[in-house]
Write an enzyme that holds these catalytic residues in place. Structure first.
Site, mmCIF file in Angstrom:
data_model
loop_
_atom_site.group_PDB
_atom_site.id
_atom_site.type_symbol
_atom_site.label_atom_id
_atom_site.label_comp_id
_atom_site.label_asym_id
_atom_site.label_seq_id
_atom_site.Cartn_x
_atom_site.Cartn_y
_atom_site.Cartn_z
ATOM 1 C CG LEU A 1 -2.008 -1.108 1.202
ATOM 2 C CD1 LEU A 1 -2.763 -1.127 2.525
ATOM 3 C CD2 LEU A 1 -2.965 -0.923 0.031
ATOM 4 C CG HIS B 1 4.774 -7.272 2.807
ATOM 5 N ND1 HIS B 1 4.931 -7.062 1.449
ATOM 6 C CD2 HIS B 1 4.258 -6.112 3.300
ATOM 7 C CE1 HIS B 1 4.555 -5.829 1.152
ATOM 8 N NE2 HIS B 1 4.128 -5.221 2.253
ATOM 9 C CG HIS C 1 5.952 -2.604 6.071
ATOM 10 N ND1 HIS C 1 6.377 -1.567 5.274
ATOM 11 C CD2 HIS C 1 5.001 -3.255 5.332
ATOM 12 C CE1 HIS C 1 5.737 -1.601 4.115
ATOM 13 N NE2 HIS C 1 4.888 -2.626 4.120
#
Ligand code: GNR
Ligand code: NI
Length: 186
Positions: free
Chosen positions: A95, A136, A140
């Site tokens: 995103l 993933h 982050h």
């Protein structure tokens, strides 16, 4: 609940290492609520707190298929404790890097320890999409993005594209919902 803005590349905050959560309190529950609202609206299957500008080790996820009832998951202070040698490849998106997708190879299975919203510890073994998404999102929390795993040529191309797009909109102030665009005079 409130929608929060998602940080977009090349926002430097995406490179921060997030801090561990020390207390599961009211402000953390509000953050988690806002993250779900933001993730569902995007829409995305996972979200790390740093993507809404909060450098805390908090991840939300919903891997339910479209049209199936949502299956909200929260991971606080998630940590990979074991990775399988076997790899699997998945076409990833983010995103914070909208409309860019590329295949990424990662361990096919991982064990992850984390706290739930009651502060209770858990450890799970994940495979498939859950394994990919957990890796993933944990990346982050460490300031790592999926483009760090693709070729330098592709990464440079993506960075160039997003830096150019950011330059175009620099100085632009988002309009409040209740305001009409003003017109240039002269
Ligand atoms: O919505 C998302 N989809 C996705 C697809 C493949 C691998 C990882 C992801 S996570 C991403 C949302 C996001 O950016 N989470 O950080
Ligand atoms: Ni992402």
């Amino acid at each position: 609940m409130a929608l929060r803005d998602i940080l977009i590349l090349p926002d430097k905050r995406l490179r921060l290492k997030s801090e561990p959560v020390t207390a599961v309190d009211k402000s953390l529950r509000k953050l988690v609520d806002d993250m779900f609202e933001t993730m569902y609206a995007a829409p995305g299957i996972g979200l790390a707190a740093i993507q809404v500008g909060v450098p805390q080790r908090v991840v939300t996820m919903n891997l339910a298929k479209k049209d199936d009832p949502p299956s909200p998951l929260v991971f606080i202070n998630p940590e990979v404790t074991w990775k399988a040698d076997e790899k699997s490849t998945y076409e990833e998106g983010c995103l914070s890097i909208p409309e860019y997708y590329e295949e990424v190879e990662r361990p096919a299975a991982v064990r992850v320890k984390y706290l739930d919203l009651e502060g209770k510890p858990h450890e799970i073994e994940a495979t498939g999409l859950l394994a990919t998404c957990l890796q993933h999102e944990i990346d982050h929390t460490n300031g790592v993005l999926f483009i760090d795993y693709i070729s330098k040529l592709k990464r440079d191309m993506v960075m160039k594209r997003f830096k150019k797009a950011a330059k175009k909109t620099e100085g632009a102030t988002p309009l409040a919902d209740d305001k009409e665009p003003s017109h240039h005079i002269g």
